[in-house]
Design a protein around this motif. Structure first.
Motif, PDB file in Angstrom:
ATOM      1  N   PHE A 184       0.241 -74.624 -36.374  1.00 25.48           N
ATOM      2  CA  PHE A 184      -0.403 -73.058 -36.931  1.00 25.48           C
ATOM      3  C   PHE A 184       0.584 -72.818 -36.344  1.00 25.48           C
ATOM      4  N   GLY A 185       1.668 -72.959 -35.935  1.00 23.32           N
ATOM      5  CA  GLY A 185       2.992 -71.608 -35.422  1.00 23.32           C
ATOM      6  C   GLY A 185       3.865 -71.887 -36.594  1.00 23.32           C
ATOM      7  N   LYS A 186       4.327 -70.449 -36.527  1.00 21.92           N
ATOM      8  CA  LYS A 186       5.806 -70.347 -36.925  1.00 21.92           C
ATOM      9  C   LYS A 186       6.539 -71.080 -37.384  1.00 21.92           C
ATOM     10  N   GLU A 187       6.779 -72.284 -35.974  1.00 23.90           N
ATOM     11  CA  GLU A 187       7.390 -73.514 -36.901  1.00 23.90           C
ATOM     12  C   GLU A 187       7.204 -74.423 -37.878  1.00 23.90           C
ATOM     13  N   ALA A 188       5.513 -74.424 -37.900  1.00 18.95           N
ATOM     14  CA  ALA A 188       5.452 -74.886 -39.486  1.00 18.95           C
ATOM     15  C   ALA A 188       4.706 -74.315 -40.341  1.00 18.95           C
ATOM     16  N   LEU A 189       2.796 -74.828 -40.004  1.00 20.00           N
ATOM     17  CA  LEU A 189       2.826 -73.785 -41.088  1.00 20.00           C
ATOM     18  C   LEU A 189       2.618 -71.721 -41.309  1.00 20.00           C
ATOM     19  N   GLY A 190       2.934 -71.128 -40.069  1.00 16.05           N
ATOM     20  CA  GLY A 190       3.196 -70.139 -39.761  1.00 16.05           C
ATOM     21  C   GLY A 190       1.429 -69.196 -39.964  1.00 16.05           C
ATOM     22  N   LEU A 245       0.986 -63.736 -31.549  1.00 13.43           N
ATOM     23  CA  LEU A 245       1.357 -63.654 -33.438  1.00 13.43           C
ATOM     24  C   LEU A 245       0.591 -63.762 -34.166  1.00 13.43           C
ATOM     25  N   ASN A 246      -1.226 -64.120 -33.604  1.00  2.00           N
ATOM     26  CA  ASN A 246      -2.257 -64.358 -34.684  1.00  2.00           C
ATOM     27  C   ASN A 246      -2.409 -64.867 -35.630  1.00  2.00           C
ATOM     28  N   ASN A 247      -1.673 -65.948 -34.863  1.00  5.68           N
ATOM     29  CA  ASN A 247      -1.201 -67.535 -36.052  1.00  5.68           C
ATOM     30  C   ASN A 247      -3.273 -68.113 -36.529  1.00  5.68           C
ATOM     31  N   ILE A 248      -3.721 -68.086 -34.923  1.00  7.50           N
ATOM     32  CA  ILE A 248      -5.051 -67.857 -34.245  1.00  7.50           C
ATOM     33  C   ILE A 248      -6.139 -67.021 -34.535  1.00  7.50           C
ATOM     34  N   GLU A 249      -6.885 -67.126 -33.944  1.00 10.94           N
ATOM     35  CA  GLU A 249      -8.634 -65.560 -33.328  1.00 10.94           C
ATOM     36  C   GLU A 249      -9.322 -66.071 -32.897  1.00 10.94           C
ATOM     37  N   LEU A 250      -8.737 -66.087 -31.534  1.00  6.04           N
ATOM     38  CA  LEU A 250      -9.537 -67.234 -30.686  1.00  6.04           C
ATOM     39  C   LEU A 250     -11.292 -66.537 -30.645  1.00  6.04           C
ATOM     40  N   LYS A 251     -12.664 -67.724 -30.761  1.00  7.03           N
ATOM     41  CA  LYS A 251     -14.053 -66.960 -31.307  1.00  7.03           C
ATOM     42  C   LYS A 251     -14.071 -67.388 -29.548  1.00  7.03           C
ATOM     43  N   PRO A 252     -14.522 -67.061 -29.105  1.00  9.00           N
ATOM     44  CA  PRO A 252     -15.514 -67.023 -27.578  1.00  9.00           C
ATOM     45  C   PRO A 252     -17.051 -67.948 -28.133  1.00  9.00           C
ATOM     46  N   LEU A 253     -17.072 -68.541 -27.327  1.00  9.09           N
ATOM     47  CA  LEU A 253     -18.288 -69.679 -26.940  1.00  9.09           C
ATOM     48  C   LEU A 253     -18.990 -69.409 -25.870  1.00  9.09           C
ATOM     49  N   LYS A 254     -20.077 -69.794 -26.076  1.00  8.40           N
ATOM     50  CA  LYS A 254     -21.142 -69.874 -24.367  1.00  8.40           C
ATOM     51  C   LYS A 254     -22.277 -70.973 -24.402  1.00  8.40           C
ATOM     52  N   LYS A 255     -21.914 -71.670 -23.625  1.00 13.46           N
ATOM     53  CA  LYS A 255     -22.814 -72.687 -22.832  1.00 13.46           C
ATOM     54  C   LYS A 255     -24.174 -72.585 -23.674  1.00 13.46           C
ATOM     55  N   ASP A 256     -24.490 -73.304 -24.277  1.00 14.26           N
ATOM     56  CA  ASP A 256     -26.178 -73.715 -24.903  1.00 14.26           C
ATOM     57  C   ASP A 256     -26.440 -72.206 -25.647  1.00 14.26           C
ATOM     58  N   SER A 257     -25.562 -71.757 -26.236  1.00 17.05           N
ATOM     59  CA  SER A 257     -25.657 -70.904 -27.036  1.00 17.05           C
ATOM     60  C   SER A 257     -25.257 -71.114 -28.808  1.00 17.05           C
ATOM     61  N   THR A 258     -26.444 -70.888 -29.590  1.00 15.27           N
ATOM     62  CA  THR A 258     -25.914 -71.263 -31.107  1.00 15.27           C
ATOM     63  C   THR A 258     -25.358 -69.770 -31.766  1.00 15.27           C
ATOM     64  N   ILE A 259     -24.793 -70.210 -32.543  1.00 17.61           N
ATOM     65  CA  ILE A 259     -23.558 -70.058 -33.370  1.00 17.61           C
ATOM     66  C   ILE A 259     -23.901 -70.014 -35.453  1.00 17.61           C
ATOM     67  N   LEU A 286      -5.875 -70.602 -23.049  1.00 22.94           N
ATOM     68  CA  LEU A 286      -4.697 -70.932 -24.324  1.00 22.94           C
ATOM     69  C   LEU A 286      -3.656 -69.341 -24.401  1.00 22.94           C
ATOM     70  N   GLU A 287      -4.901 -68.342 -23.905  1.00 32.39           N
ATOM     71  CA  GLU A 287      -4.151 -67.079 -23.578  1.00 32.39           C
ATOM     72  C   GLU A 287      -2.944 -67.012 -22.924  1.00 32.39           C
ATOM     73  N   THR A 288      -3.306 -67.820 -22.046  1.00 34.28           N
ATOM     74  CA  THR A 288      -2.043 -67.804 -20.606  1.00 34.28           C
ATOM     75  C   THR A 288      -1.230 -68.969 -20.267  1.00 34.28           C
ATOM     76  N   ASN A 289      -0.610 -69.379 -21.833  1.00 34.29           N
ATOM     77  CA  ASN A 289      -0.173 -70.487 -21.411  1.00 34.29           C
ATOM     78  C   ASN A 289       0.856 -70.981 -22.671  1.00 34.29           C
ATOM     79  N   GLY A 290       2.229 -70.979 -22.512  1.00 30.39           N
ATOM     80  CA  GLY A 290       2.785 -71.198 -23.805  1.00 30.39           C
ATOM     81  C   GLY A 290       3.371 -72.866 -23.440  1.00 30.39           C
ATOM     82  N   PRO A 291       2.882 -73.255 -25.190  1.00 32.06           N
ATOM     83  CA  PRO A 291       3.392 -72.183 -26.694  1.00 32.06           C
ATOM     84  C   PRO A 291       2.051 -71.789 -26.405  1.00 32.06           C
ATOM     85  N   TRP A 292       0.697 -72.497 -26.486  1.00 30.67           N
ATOM     86  CA  TRP A 292      -0.319 -71.516 -26.974  1.00 30.67           C
ATOM     87  C   TRP A 292      -0.590 -70.310 -26.781  1.00 30.67           C
ATOM     88  N   SER A 293       0.269 -69.507 -26.265  1.00 30.70           N
ATOM     89  CA  SER A 293      -0.435 -68.238 -26.493  1.00 30.70           C
ATOM     90  C   SER A 293       0.764 -67.709 -27.205  1.00 30.70           C
TER      91      SER A 293
END
Length: 315
Positions: A127-133, A161-175, A149-156
């Motif tokens: 999903f990064g700039k070297e590929a899909l952007g 760059l807003n290639n991905i938007e992290l959506k928080p989950l909680k255990k046993d919590s339904t979305i 993902l937020e604190t380790n490259g290259p994932w950070s």
């Protein structure tokens, strides 16, 4: 003239039944379903530099390549498609979703990650700039996975760059994905070096599925796998190894449930319950990764099933 028109109609039906696109039409009769996009363990099949008997059938043209364990979730009523895990085979898997299931103008409408082992999240790099952007692809994550993902490259960089938007989950919590589709993550014991590990309950209009591609031994879990399977319609569960002694190393250091352990655990259950189990996430050494094998047949004869790439399951 009418006779000619009839002949054309007959030919159209016959040719259409042999055309790969006909399979897509058949699939689209299901408006909400899971599709199997991969069945192999993190390193795929064949595995890198493997010249053993387990991988030879691929090089001899007997066995096909097997993509890494992944589920696709398709909802045609809401025009959405999702991945469960971002594997190193994500390019091929997203293309399968587009070509055979749903082309809605989006590469993917969201990715649900189970944990931070290589076969389950490293596909995000595409999903990064070297590929899909890409721009703001929703990636659903548990707290430790999010921090990783937020604190380790290259994932950070994907986050910055807003290639991905992290959506928080909680255990046993339904979305709720939409009015008729909901997802619930639940913790499972596993080697959690970088993140926690979760399985997912996927609930549709009519049916419910479990997805547990990685877990330590069943008795380490704080839930009863038999009771959990009875509550759902399908259970896609970890079958990394067929039995003890499969590897030339201490297998207690990689404590997945052996296929034989799971079948023994369920041996006194009804055929209806056994039929709900679909083994997935096969190591390249597991004989069940092959299309046909006598040990695989012996398990199927007991009522258990094996996930196969391309299979669809109504929700």
């Amino acid at each position: 003239m009418k006779t000619f028109q009839r002949l054309c109609l007959i030919l159209t039906v016959v040719i259409g039944s042999c055309n790969p696109s006909y399979e897509k039409v058949k699939q689209e009769q299901l408006d909400q379903y899971i599709t199997i996009l991969g069945i192999a363990q993190d390193a795929g099949y064949p595995q890198i530099n493997c010249e053993k008997e387990c991988c030879k059938p691929f090089y001899e043209g007997i066995e096909d390549k097997k993509l890494i364990s992944c589920l696709g979730l398709v909802d045609l009523t809401s025009d959405q498609k999702f991945l469960f895990d971002a594997t190193p085979d994500i390019s091929e898997q997203t293309q399968i979703l587009k070509d055979r299931h749903l082309d809605n103008g989006s590469i993917i409408d969201g990715v649900f990650l189970t944990h931070a082992h290589i076969g389950h999240y490293t596909g995000l790099m595409n999903f990064g700039k070297e590929a899909l952007g890409a721009s703001q692809i929703p990636v659903f994550v548990m707290p430790r996975m999010k921090a990783f993902l937020e604190t380790n490259g290259p994932w950070s960089q994907l986050v910055v760059l807003n290639n991905i938007e992290l959506k928080p989950l909680k255990k046993d919590s339904t979305i709720y994905i939409n009015r008729t589709l909901k997802i619930t993550p639940f913790l499972v014991p596993h080697r959690d070096e970088y993140s926690e590990t979760v399985g997912y309950k996927i609930e549709g209009k009519n049916k419910i599925a479990l997805f547990i591609p990685d877990i330590d031994k069943w008795d380490k879990w704080d839930r009863n796998i038999i009771e959990e399977v009875k509550k759902v319609d399908y259970a896609f569960v970890d079958a990394s190894f067929f039995r003890d002694g499969e590897l030339e190393r201490d297998m207690t250091k990689i404590p997945h449930p052996f296929t034989t352990e799971t079948t023994t655990l369920f041996e006194n259950e009804s055929t209806e319950t056994k039929n709900k189990i679909y083994f997935i996430h096969f190591n390249h050494t597991n004989p069940a990764i092959k299309e046909k094998h006598r040990l695989k047949d012996s398990i199927q004869n007991l009522g258990f099933r094996f996930a196969k790439e391309g299979d669809n399951f109504e929700l």
